[in-house]
Write a protein that holds these residues in place. Sequence first.
Motif, PDB file in Angstrom:
ATOM      1  N   TYR A 248      -7.423  -4.410   6.746  1.00 25.96           N
ATOM      2  CA  TYR A 248      -7.140  -3.144   6.066  1.00 25.96           C
ATOM      3  C   TYR A 248      -6.123  -3.397   4.937  1.00 25.96           C
ATOM      4  O   TYR A 248      -4.923  -3.490   5.191  1.00 25.96           O
ATOM      5  CB  TYR A 248      -6.536  -2.127   7.034  1.00 25.96           C
ATOM      6  N   PRO A 249      -6.571  -3.495   3.702  1.00 20.59           N
ATOM      7  CA  PRO A 249      -5.623  -3.653   2.589  1.00 20.59           C
ATOM      8  C   PRO A 249      -5.116  -2.301   2.103  1.00 20.59           C
ATOM      9  O   PRO A 249      -5.796  -1.278   2.229  1.00 20.59           O
ATOM     10  CB  PRO A 249      -6.459  -4.349   1.518  1.00 20.59           C
ATOM     11  N   VAL A 250      -3.912  -2.299   1.549  1.00 21.00           N
ATOM     12  CA  VAL A 250      -3.317  -1.084   0.989  1.00 21.00           C
ATOM     13  C   VAL A 250      -2.789  -1.408  -0.399  1.00 21.00           C
ATOM     14  O   VAL A 250      -2.375  -2.534  -0.669  1.00 21.00           O
ATOM     15  CB  VAL A 250      -2.182  -0.554   1.905  1.00 21.00           C
TER      16      VAL A 250
ATOM     17  N   ASN B 107      -1.482  -4.316  -8.980  1.00 22.11           N
ATOM     18  CA  ASN B 107      -1.742  -5.544  -8.232  1.00 22.11           C
ATOM     19  C   ASN B 107      -0.576  -6.010  -7.370  1.00 22.11           C
ATOM     20  O   ASN B 107      -0.767  -6.551  -6.285  1.00 22.11           O
ATOM     21  CB  ASN B 107      -2.152  -6.671  -9.191  1.00 22.11           C
ATOM     22  N   ASP B 108       0.640  -5.793  -7.857  1.00 22.03           N
ATOM     23  CA  ASP B 108       1.794  -6.282  -7.114  1.00 22.03           C
ATOM     24  C   ASP B 108       2.079  -5.481  -5.849  1.00 22.03           C
ATOM     25  O   ASP B 108       2.893  -5.886  -5.016  1.00 22.03           O
ATOM     26  CB  ASP B 108       3.040  -6.313  -8.004  1.00 22.03           C
ATOM     27  N   THR B 109       1.396  -4.338  -5.676  1.00 22.48           N
ATOM     28  CA  THR B 109       1.601  -3.523  -4.474  1.00 22.48           C
ATOM     29  C   THR B 109       0.556  -3.797  -3.398  1.00 22.48           C
ATOM     30  O   THR B 109       0.689  -3.325  -2.274  1.00 22.48           O
ATOM     31  CB  THR B 109       1.558  -2.019  -4.806  1.00 22.48           C
ATOM     32  N   ARG B 110      -0.474  -4.552  -3.745  1.00 22.54           N
ATOM     33  CA  ARG B 110      -1.535  -4.800  -2.774  1.00 22.54           C
ATOM     34  C   ARG B 110      -1.057  -5.748  -1.682  1.00 22.54           C
ATOM     35  O   ARG B 110      -0.432  -6.764  -1.954  1.00 22.54           O
ATOM     36  CB  ARG B 110      -2.777  -5.388  -3.455  1.00 22.54           C
ATOM     37  N   ARG B 111      -1.385  -5.400  -0.445  1.00 25.97           N
ATOM     38  CA  ARG B 111      -1.070  -6.271   0.685  1.00 25.97           C
ATOM     39  C   ARG B 111      -2.046  -5.982   1.826  1.00 25.97           C
ATOM     40  O   ARG B 111      -2.618  -4.889   1.913  1.00 25.97           O
ATOM     41  CB  ARG B 111       0.364  -6.056   1.155  1.00 25.97           C
ATOM     42  N   ASN B 112      -2.243  -6.956   2.690  1.00 26.21           N
ATOM     43  CA  ASN B 112      -3.054  -6.756   3.889  1.00 26.21           C
ATOM     44  C   ASN B 112      -2.175  -6.108   4.949  1.00 26.21           C
ATOM     45  O   ASN B 112      -1.159  -6.671   5.349  1.00 26.21           O
ATOM     46  CB  ASN B 112      -3.610  -8.086   4.391  1.00 26.21           C
ATOM     47  N   LEU B 113      -2.556  -4.916   5.375  1.00 24.06           N
ATOM     48  CA  LEU B 113      -1.704  -4.119   6.252  1.00 24.06           C
ATOM     49  C   LEU B 113      -2.012  -4.308   7.734  1.00 24.06           C
ATOM     50  O   LEU B 113      -1.114  -4.547   8.542  1.00 24.06           O
ATOM     51  CB  LEU B 113      -1.852  -2.639   5.877  1.00 24.06           C
ATOM     52  N   LEU B 114      -3.311  -4.207   8.101  1.00 21.35           N
ATOM     53  CA  LEU B 114      -3.688  -4.182   9.510  1.00 21.35           C
ATOM     54  C   LEU B 114      -4.966  -4.972   9.771  1.00 21.35           C
ATOM     55  O   LEU B 114      -5.687  -5.339   8.846  1.00 21.35           O
ATOM     56  CB  LEU B 114      -3.926  -2.726   9.966  1.00 21.35           C
TER      57      LEU B 114
ATOM     58  N   GLY C 164      -3.885   0.507  18.740  1.00 22.01           N
ATOM     59  CA  GLY C 164      -4.782  -0.631  18.896  1.00 22.01           C
ATOM     60  C   GLY C 164      -4.971  -1.492  17.668  1.00 22.01           C
ATOM     61  O   GLY C 164      -5.742  -2.458  17.703  1.00 22.01           O
ATOM     62  N   PHE C 165      -4.283  -1.189  16.579  1.00 21.55           N
ATOM     63  CA  PHE C 165      -4.392  -2.014  15.373  1.00 21.55           C
ATOM     64  C   PHE C 165      -3.536  -3.272  15.530  1.00 21.55           C
ATOM     65  O   PHE C 165      -2.508  -3.274  16.196  1.00 21.55           O
ATOM     66  CB  PHE C 165      -3.900  -1.255  14.150  1.00 21.55           C
ATOM     67  N   GLY C 166      -3.958  -4.347  14.874  1.00 26.36           N
ATOM     68  CA  GLY C 166      -3.166  -5.560  14.812  1.00 26.36           C
ATOM     69  C   GLY C 166      -2.439  -5.586  13.487  1.00 26.36           C
ATOM     70  O   GLY C 166      -2.831  -4.923  12.528  1.00 26.36           O
ATOM     71  N   ARG C 167      -1.351  -6.339  13.430  1.00 25.95           N
ATOM     72  CA  ARG C 167      -0.605  -6.508  12.186  1.00 25.95           C
ATOM     73  C   ARG C 167      -1.196  -7.690  11.425  1.00 25.95           C
ATOM     74  O   ARG C 167      -1.399  -8.751  11.981  1.00 25.95           O
ATOM     75  CB  ARG C 167       0.874  -6.750  12.469  1.00 25.95           C
ATOM     76  N   SER C 168      -1.407  -7.492  10.157  1.00 18.98           N
ATOM     77  CA  SER C 168      -2.009  -8.549   9.342  1.00 18.98           C
ATOM     78  C   SER C 168      -0.955  -9.550   8.909  1.00 18.98           C
ATOM     79  O   SER C 168       0.216  -9.212   8.764  1.00 18.98           O
ATOM     80  CB  SER C 168      -2.676  -7.930   8.121  1.00 18.98           C
TER      81      SER C 168
END
Length: 263
Positions: A225-227, A108-115, A259-263
């Motif tokens: 896009y979460p990672v 869980n502590d590694t999850r983040r919204n990437l893009l 073309g991706f945006g940064r989250s």
Amino acid sequence: MKKRQILAFIGAIVATCLLVTGLQVFSPNSVGAQSGTILVSAAASLKEALEELKPLYKQTKPNVNVIYNFGSSGALQQQIENGAPADVFISAAKKQMDALQSKGLILNDTRRNLLTNKLVLIVPKNYSGITSFRHLTNSKVRKIAVGEPRSVPAGQYAEEVFRNLGISQQVKSKLVLGNNVRQVLSFVESGNADAGIVYATDAKISSLVKQVATAPANSHSPIIYPVAVLKSSKNAAAARDYVQFLSANRAGAVFQKYGFGRS
């Protein structure tokens, strides 16, 4: 004298232990050195960007080999749930990551919204007459390629757009379902579909299609896009480092190029 010898002997043992511990910590083969292989299961829409990032990451971690497994986010989620090996998961929607988290399969502590991304309407390069999503109801449009909504996030977003525009019933019989967003793109590239709904990043990489409309942001759920690192990872240290790399500015510049945006 004996007492001194005993103390010297103990001191030597302690020094040896410290030396061995130090060698383990700094050994190239230790976890801290981040060596070995990591398998990244990622949404198909990320293919070109992640392939370009692979040699850049290799420059920073030459002892780590990154292997990719691309597919629809839903199919990758099922693979992971069924025990398929993977160290990192990157989904094209929160839904699939939420499902893995609810089952305790990610750290869980590694999850983040990437893009972030945008949903767009595409047609073959020389096709004319379609300039909006509402034009999909025209009789001229016979086949519309979309992702399979149950497993392909792009298909889920497309379904939401149809519903919010009130055209779901008019287009239902025209839909051609793809197993992932890249298959949807190929349907339109080949002319096997008159139109298709993909991400802006997919439209950007193809010279065989043209983007004719962008779905309003309020017509579908935010495209995130979460990672995360998977709990079953055999190389969690390297996997964590890779996720950090993807979140840094150097990787961000490559994602933005596609073309991706940064989250």
